[in-house]
Design a protein around this motif. Sequence first.
Motif, short mmCIF file in Angstrom:
data_model
loop_
_atom_site.label_atom_id
_atom_site.label_comp_id
_atom_site.label_asym_id
_atom_site.label_seq_id
_atom_site.Cartn_x
_atom_site.Cartn_y
_atom_site.Cartn_z
N ALA A 91 0.92 37.51 -20.49
CA ALA A 91 -0.23 37.72 -19.63
C ALA A 91 -0.91 39.04 -19.96
O ALA A 91 -0.30 39.96 -20.53
CB ALA A 91 0.19 37.71 -18.16
N ASP A 151 -0.09 32.67 -12.33
CA ASP A 151 1.25 32.44 -12.85
C ASP A 151 1.89 31.30 -12.08
O ASP A 151 2.04 31.35 -10.84
CB ASP A 151 2.08 33.72 -12.71
CG ASP A 151 3.53 33.51 -13.13
OD1 ASP A 151 3.75 32.91 -14.19
OD2 ASP A 151 4.43 33.95 -12.37
N PHE A 158 4.32 34.56 -18.76
CA PHE A 158 4.15 33.33 -17.99
C PHE A 158 5.31 32.39 -18.35
O PHE A 158 5.20 31.56 -19.26
CB PHE A 158 2.82 32.66 -18.33
CG PHE A 158 1.61 33.37 -17.80
CD1 PHE A 158 1.51 33.70 -16.47
CD2 PHE A 158 0.56 33.69 -18.65
CE1 PHE A 158 0.38 34.35 -15.98
CE2 PHE A 158 -0.57 34.32 -18.18
CZ PHE A 158 -0.65 34.67 -16.83
N SER A 217 0.44 29.14 -16.96
CA SER A 217 -0.54 29.51 -15.93
C SER A 217 -1.47 28.34 -15.68
O SER A 217 -1.59 27.42 -16.50
CB SER A 217 -1.35 30.74 -16.37
OG SER A 217 -2.13 30.44 -17.51
#
Length: 283
Positions: free
Chosen positions: A54, A70, A60, A64
């Motif tokens: 991220a 998330d 993640f 996502s």
Amino acid sequence: MRQFSRSPLALIGLVLITLIVLLAIFAPVLSPQNPYDLMQLDIMDGRMPPGSEASAGFTFLFGSDNQGRDMLSAILHGLRISLIVGLGSAAIAFIIGTAFGLTAAYVGGKVETAMMRIVDLQLSFPTILSALLILALLGKSVGNVVFAIVLVEWATYARTARGAALTELRREYVEAARSLRLPHRNILFRQLLPNCLSPLVVLLTMQVARAITLEATLSFLGLGVPVTEPSLGLLISSGYEFMLSGTYWIALFPGIALLVTIFAINLVGDRLRQLLDPKAAPK
């Protein structure tokens, strides 16, 4: 508890339920991101596959969604909403339905007949359609979902409580309490209720799982909780439209979380049924 622990599946279910509840309680601490805080979301992180990095620096683990949220954080917070709706609605329906059913059995006569016709009328309506109609009139909110589920589920407890109470009313301890002219409230809730709890506790366990499933169905259909408080069902719904594009993780991981939750509750409920139902021999 000794008999309960003899079932490995029941113990697995109990451990899973405990873990799920703890994850839901400590979701704000365990989540790498607050999915409700727009300041923490980055649209450039949208639809990132599991294991991606991220922009905020964390990973993640479950990918996502299209908003850069998330999925692990969303699932942990979604568990809270699903459990609140499931436990809250089942508990309220249990209290209302049990009190209604016990009172009907205890009063008897024409009053009992009239009260049970109300129960029969409620049970004659399809559950999901009734809940959809109520939410269409009231609008989306966690409180309205709980209210809708209570309205469609309380009658099940009422019928079960009445059936158990009719058997107990023939017992000598009830006749003794009546001969002593104990208050009706005392007989109902101190004498009668404790001896009717076994089938009601089993039903309560099963209805928690049913309420969570019903909430997920309502949210999937777009009439459940609002998008600002997503449950597991709403997360599945939001990811369903991206399934064909290959972004499977948006719906897959919330679906697994919902499946494990329902599975764990049913494992415990099955064991309780074996132990508390005199017609079922515990293994």
